[in-house]
Motif scaffolding. Structure first.
Motif, mmCIF file in Angstrom:
data_model
loop_
_atom_site.group_PDB
_atom_site.id
_atom_site.type_symbol
_atom_site.label_atom_id
_atom_site.label_comp_id
_atom_site.label_asym_id
_atom_site.label_seq_id
_atom_site.Cartn_x
_atom_site.Cartn_y
_atom_site.Cartn_z
ATOM 1 N N LYS A 1 6.136 -6.170 12.601
ATOM 2 C CA LYS A 1 4.631 -6.006 12.892
ATOM 3 C C LYS A 1 4.036 -7.069 13.336
ATOM 4 C CE LYS A 1 4.169 -2.031 9.619
ATOM 5 N NZ LYS A 1 3.525 -1.433 8.442
ATOM 6 N N ILE A 2 4.676 -8.326 12.933
ATOM 7 C CA ILE A 2 4.111 -9.682 13.375
ATOM 8 C C ILE A 2 4.238 -9.881 14.795
ATOM 9 C CG2 ILE A 2 4.208 -12.050 13.173
ATOM 10 C CD1 ILE A 2 4.544 -11.771 10.170
ATOM 11 N N SER A 3 5.610 -9.547 15.226
ATOM 12 C CA SER A 3 6.247 -9.564 16.480
ATOM 13 C C SER A 3 5.154 -8.806 17.411
ATOM 14 C CB SER A 3 7.791 -9.406 16.455
ATOM 15 O OG SER A 3 8.513 -10.106 15.832
ATOM 16 N N ASN A 4 5.049 -7.565 16.904
ATOM 17 C CA ASN A 4 4.289 -6.697 18.018
ATOM 18 C C ASN A 4 2.786 -7.149 17.960
ATOM 19 O OD1 ASN A 4 6.719 -4.886 18.346
ATOM 20 N ND2 ASN A 4 5.784 -3.483 16.426
ATOM 21 N N PRO B 1 0.870 -1.128 0.033
ATOM 22 C CA PRO B 1 0.028 0.083 -0.141
ATOM 23 C C PRO B 1 0.962 1.393 0.051
ATOM 24 C CG PRO B 1 -0.776 -1.750 1.565
ATOM 25 C CD PRO B 1 0.734 -2.071 1.226
ATOM 26 N N PRO B 2 0.520 2.429 -0.533
ATOM 27 C CA PRO B 2 1.428 3.636 -0.652
ATOM 28 C C PRO B 2 1.753 3.658 0.604
ATOM 29 C CG PRO B 2 -0.583 3.781 -1.853
ATOM 30 C CD PRO B 2 -1.013 2.563 -1.102
ATOM 31 N N GLU B 3 1.121 3.914 1.714
ATOM 32 C CA GLU B 3 1.770 4.389 3.095
ATOM 33 C C GLU B 3 2.877 3.293 3.362
ATOM 34 O OE1 GLU B 3 -1.552 1.750 4.036
ATOM 35 O OE2 GLU B 3 -1.387 3.576 2.627
ATOM 36 N N GLN B 4 2.812 2.086 3.226
ATOM 37 C CA GLN B 4 3.778 1.163 3.378
ATOM 38 C C GLN B 4 5.220 1.361 2.596
ATOM 39 O OE1 GLN B 4 2.931 -2.986 4.188
ATOM 40 N NE2 GLN B 4 0.763 -2.394 5.195
ATOM 41 N N GLN B 5 4.830 1.748 1.340
ATOM 42 C CA GLN B 5 5.997 2.139 0.386
ATOM 43 C C GLN B 5 6.844 3.164 0.895
ATOM 44 O OE1 GLN B 5 4.243 3.096 -3.254
ATOM 45 N NE2 GLN B 5 2.968 1.298 -3.706
ATOM 46 N N ILE B 6 6.103 3.936 1.451
ATOM 47 C CA ILE B 6 7.027 5.404 2.272
ATOM 48 C C ILE B 6 7.699 4.829 3.364
ATOM 49 C CG2 ILE B 6 6.563 7.527 3.358
ATOM 50 C CD1 ILE B 6 4.041 7.805 1.597
ATOM 51 N N GLU B 7 6.948 4.129 4.113
ATOM 52 C CA GLU B 7 7.895 3.554 5.552
ATOM 53 C C GLU B 7 9.244 2.402 4.911
ATOM 54 O OE1 GLU B 7 6.709 0.730 9.167
ATOM 55 O OE2 GLU B 7 5.298 0.823 7.645
ATOM 56 N N ILE C 1 11.682 -4.820 3.509
ATOM 57 C CA ILE C 1 10.358 -5.268 3.624
ATOM 58 C C ILE C 1 9.955 -6.360 4.821
ATOM 59 C CG2 ILE C 1 8.433 -6.164 2.268
ATOM 60 C CD1 ILE C 1 9.344 -4.903 -0.164
ATOM 61 N N ASP C 2 10.684 -7.354 4.510
ATOM 62 C CA ASP C 2 10.631 -8.760 5.372
ATOM 63 C C ASP C 2 10.771 -8.247 6.792
ATOM 64 O OD1 ASP C 2 10.037 -10.356 3.297
ATOM 65 O OD2 ASP C 2 11.960 -11.027 3.173
ATOM 66 N N ALA C 3 11.925 -7.345 7.399
ATOM 67 C CA ALA C 3 12.119 -6.921 8.514
ATOM 68 C C ALA C 3 11.001 -5.975 9.217
ATOM 69 C CB ALA C 3 13.431 -6.145 8.489
ATOM 70 N N ILE C 4 10.437 -5.208 8.192
ATOM 71 C CA ILE C 4 9.102 -4.578 8.813
ATOM 72 C C ILE C 4 8.022 -5.445 9.053
ATOM 73 C CG2 ILE C 4 7.562 -2.707 8.018
ATOM 74 C CD1 ILE C 4 9.733 -1.222 6.650
ATOM 75 N N ARG C 5 7.973 -6.341 8.103
ATOM 76 C CA ARG C 5 6.764 -7.160 8.343
ATOM 77 C C ARG C 5 6.975 -7.924 9.564
ATOM 78 N NH1 ARG C 5 6.866 -9.664 3.186
ATOM 79 N NH2 ARG C 5 5.279 -8.422 2.549
ATOM 80 N N ASP D 1 10.786 -14.417 14.330
ATOM 81 C CA ASP D 1 12.258 -14.320 14.342
ATOM 82 C C ASP D 1 13.092 -14.672 13.582
ATOM 83 O OD1 ASP D 1 11.164 -12.655 16.483
ATOM 84 O OD2 ASP D 1 11.850 -14.172 18.185
ATOM 85 N N GLU D 2 12.994 -16.000 13.287
ATOM 86 C CA GLU D 2 13.723 -16.860 12.256
ATOM 87 C C GLU D 2 13.711 -16.579 10.859
ATOM 88 O OE1 GLU D 2 13.247 -20.990 13.197
ATOM 89 O OE2 GLU D 2 14.413 -20.694 14.953
#
Length: 214
Positions: free
Chosen positions: A152-155, A114-120, A145-149, A190-191
């Motif tokens: 977010k999953i961890s949170n 999504p556009p807002e995630q592209q910026i992030e 992208i994977d690190a941010i994803r 985490d892995e």
């Protein structure tokens, strides 16, 4: 060989004809690029500038430019990424990015977000590349992208654990199983999940939610 439209189409106005000619010159001169081509294709599609000689945008792309539907839409999506990153101005980012993707390989991973995630993600890419002195490649962007994803999953997992602790809305055995599931999910997060694993996990969670809600 051009295909004649099978349904009556309104003729192009003089303005539209000039626009189409100009856009097609851009496509022909920049077919190995992506920004001008993506813009030209999007405009031709959105204004149906193909309509005098073709029934569909897909026919136009295939017959005029030997572009299949997936490739045409990849070029459009990559152009949309550039537009998004180059024009965004909000409280969190008062100025557009000074560094933008330089080729389609860099823009393509962002086009699925999504556009807002592209910026992030692009903010993270620039910061990580500067910190680690890394080249910005498609694989480097995908790692961001994977690190941010995964973060977010961890949170989400952490919030789920906090929400479930000390509550009695689940029977004790179910609560223990739920905690075990969260622990295993956190470990795998985490892995790092493979793309297919993420899809399977998302499918499983949707099934669980559907069962609970119904």
């Amino acid at each position: 060989m051009k295909l004649l439209a099978t349904q009556p189409a309104s003729p192009l106005s003089e303005r539209e004809k000039k626009l189409l000619t100009s856009l097609e010159v851009d496509i022909e001169q920049n077919l190995k690029g992506f920004q001008k081509v993506g813009y030209a294709l999007a405009t031709i599609r959105d204004q149906a500038l193909y309509r005098e000689e073709y029934d569909t945008f897909e026919e136009y792309c295939r017959e005029e430019w030997d572009l299949g539907r997936p490739r045409a839409y990849q070029l459009i999506a990559s152009h949309d990424v550039m537009e998004n990153l180059s024009t965004i101005v909000d409280k969190a980012r008062p100025k557009p990015f000074s560094v933008l993707p330089v080729n389609e390989a860099q823009a393509r991973p962002l086009s699925y977000l999504p556009p807002e995630q592209q910026i992030e993600v692009w903010e993270m890419v620039l910061e990580e590349a500067d910190t680690t002195e890394s080249r910005i490649t498609a694989s480097f962007i995908q790692r961001c992208i994977d690190a941010i994803r995964q973060k977010k999953i961890s949170n989400t997992i952490r919030k789920a654990r906090e929400s479930s602790e000390g509550r009695s809305f689940l029977p004790q055995p179910v609560q223990l199983s739920f905690q075990t599931f969260l622990d295993e999910l956190r470990k795998n997060t985490d892995e790092g999940f493979e793309p297919e694993s993420r899809k399977e996990l998302a499918k499983l969670l949707r099934e669980i939610l559907s069962t609970i809600e119904n």
